[in-house]
Scaffold this active site. Structure first.
Site, mmCIF file in Angstrom:
data_model
loop_
_atom_site.group_PDB
_atom_site.id
_atom_site.type_symbol
_atom_site.label_atom_id
_atom_site.label_comp_id
_atom_site.label_asym_id
_atom_site.label_seq_id
_atom_site.Cartn_x
_atom_site.Cartn_y
_atom_site.Cartn_z
ATOM 1 C CE LYS A 139 -3.448 2.537 2.752
ATOM 2 N NZ LYS A 139 -4.714 2.873 3.477
ATOM 3 C CG HIS A 276 -9.043 -28.039 -35.688
ATOM 4 N ND1 HIS A 276 -9.628 -27.102 -36.572
ATOM 5 C CD2 HIS A 276 -7.731 -28.360 -36.413
ATOM 6 C CE1 HIS A 276 -8.561 -26.361 -36.759
ATOM 7 N NE2 HIS A 276 -7.192 -26.951 -37.237
#
Ligand SMILES: NC(=O)c1ncn([C@@H]2O[C@H](COP(=O)(O)O)[C@@H](O)[C@H]2O)c1NC=O
Length: 525
Positions: A139, A276
């Protein structure tokens, strides 16, 4: 914003790797070090002066380490914003010295759970003081640099040499730190949710997952889509070692995962070839080269540009076969001596290796708009042993003979193979097999009858005769089985359970075709 010199550091780490080097670098740069319990002892042992945190707080570490750094003299020193005169003044009034660098890594909660520790032992490994310091320093990144990983100690040394971290670097470190505590908390919350939430429906009220970026991919499914790979740290394909070839693409990962799913369902040496996300060949064999040759023979046209998974180390013989076909990816648990060299003859083939392929978490997650679906993974229990014996919940011994004569041993082994293999084919799925190899696959059609047509067409007249068929779900009408029977399939395995089962059974009986019901379906969408 400018660099901030590092004059005072707070160091409290569970993982002590690289700590000695870090301490020496801090000392050489004239940095004062404050540290906790065994971290301080390690630093001291390396001959570096260190202030124990108790000296700062005037309070002893207590409650078996549950309280060490949870003190205003620590947190005010981390949280004071040096840009604010009022903060600087308050620290002076309180006699608190600020920190410029905080180095913390946390108790190993995830590892403790994974080790099978008792609930009390797991709870004890929930770090409280560490995350508080990490979040406080993150922070206050305009003032403080926060380091949560020994991997970043080199950056600390570089910053010491260049006059301190820049604002951008501190902000980047803060982002990493918040990701670190978020991931840590997600792990703790998920553990509590699954172990203790007490829901009567058996599903936790909270599911949290955290992934770390592992690679930026060239693009996604299409070139206009950006994509990256994230890992959950559990190994598998996402952590596989790449031994050769171009970098993996998004579609490579999808297809390789499908190949692993297909090959690792089998106990015998098995190979799956994927295009695929669907198999264009799956086979078992006495050895991995034979399995590959049979899998490839299923559909050599489609196997061009395919992705191959082997559930055994790749032999030189298999590598020689693979080297003859353009292949995108090969993945296996290992490569026998000389096999990689043979494969490397193909410049572009991606060669992957991992020890833990085929191991998936018990639950799987799929994104839908606005949420995710979570389900327990579809498992295959039918295991075909080398001698043809089958064990497990999909065991043919649990099947019901719905039509025709009981299958002989070889036919039953083929049915079991087909049933196990069709699980890896996208629904509606029909898989024709003979001698432990797929010979025709109909996948992903929007009705089952078209999948039957496709499987028969792919197999060709000759191979379909005398083959066996597996259907991932029941036949709603007799038209699909009719196509298989007319083409010469000798036995069919399917879940059963349609309101029109009678019609399908009649069609099989009339043709003298054996038909088993498994009572289980294996949809795969
Ligand atoms: N309770 C506290 O005040 C506290 N402060 C720091 N820790 C953790 O203690 C570990 C370091 O302890 P040691 O230096 O004794 O090995 C670090 O992983 C740090 O995150 C704490 N431990 C757990 O919460």
């Amino acid at each position: 914003m400018t660099q901030r010199p590092i004059k005072r550091a707070l160091v409290s780490v569970y993982d002590k790797s690289g700590l000695e080097e870090l301490a020496l670098a801090l000392r050489d740069a004239g940095v004062d070090i404050v540290s906790t319990g065994s971290t301080a002892k390690t630093i001291e042992a390396s001959g570096v002066p260190v202030t124990p945190v108790e000296e700062l707080t005037g309070f002893p570490e207590c409650l078996d380490g549950r309280v060490k750094t949870l003190h205003p003299r620590v947190h005010a020193g981390i949280l004071a914003d040096s840009r604010l005169e009022s903060h600087v003044q308050q620290l002076a009034d309180l006699g608190v010295e600020p920190f410029d660098l905080v180095v913390v890594n946390l108790y190993p909660f995830r590892e403790t759970v994974a080790s099978g520790a008792t609930p009390d032992e797991c709870v004890e490994q929930i770090d409280i003081g560490g995350p508080s310091m990490v979040r406080a320093a993150a922070k206050n990144h305009p003032t403080v640099a926060i380091v949560t990983s020994p991997d970043a100690y080199g950056d600390v040394s570089a910053a010491l040499a260049s006059g301190g971290f820049t604002f951008e670097q501190r902000r980047h470190l803060a982002a990493q730190a918040f990701a670190h505590t978020a991931s840590y908390d997600a792990t703790v919350a998920s553990w509590f949710a699954s172990a203790y939430d007490g829901s009567e429906d058996g599903w936790p009220e909270f599911v949290g997952e955290a992934w770390d970026k592992s690679a930026v991919l060239r693009y996604g499914e299409n070139p206009h889509q950006q994509a990256a790979l994230y890992t959950d740290g559990s190994g598998g394909l996402a952590a596989a070692e790449q031994l050769h070839g171009k970098e993996m693409s998004y579609n490579n990962y999808v297809d390789t995962d499908a190949a692993i799913r297909a090959a690792f369902d089998h106990d015998r040496p098995a190979v799956a070839i994927i295009k695929h996300a669907n198999p264009c060949g799956i086979a078992v064999g006495d050895d991995i080269a034979q399995a590959h040759a049979r899998a490839h023979a299923c559909d050599p046209v489609s196997a061009f540009g395919g992705v191959i998974a082997a559930n055994r180390p790749v032999s030189v013989a298999m590598a020689q076969q693979v080297a003859e076909v353009f292949t995108e990816v090969i993945v296996a648990p290992g490569y026998e001596d000389g096999a990689v060299e043979v494969l490397q003859g193909k410049k572009n083939i991606r060669i992957l290796r991992a020890d833990d392929l085929g191991q998936y978490p018990p639950a799987e997650i799929r994104q839908v708009s606005g949420g995710v679906l979570v389900q327990m993974r579809d498992q295959v229990d039918a295991v075909v042993e080398a001698d043809g014996a089958v064990t497990g919940g999909d065991d043919p011994s649990t099947w019901t003979l719905a039509a025709g004569e009981p299958a002989d041993e070889a036919t039953l082994a083929d049915l079991a193979f087909a049933w196990t293999s069709v699980r890896a084919v996208k629904s509606n799925a029909i898989l024709l097999a003979a001698d432990g190899a797929s010979v025709g696959i109909g996948m992903g059609q929007v009705n089952r009858v078209d999948s039957c047509r496709l499987a028969v067409e792919r197999a060709g007249e000759e191979r379909v005769r005398g083959s066996v068929a597996a259907s991932d779900a029941f036949f709603p009408f007799a038209d699909g089985p009719g196509i298989l029977i007319e083409a010469g399939v000798k036995a069919i395995v399917q879940p059963g359970g349609s309101v029109r089962d009678d019609e399908t059974i009649e069609a099989a009986k009339a043709a003298g075709v054996t038909m088993y019901f498994t009572g289980t379906r294996h949809f795969f969408h």
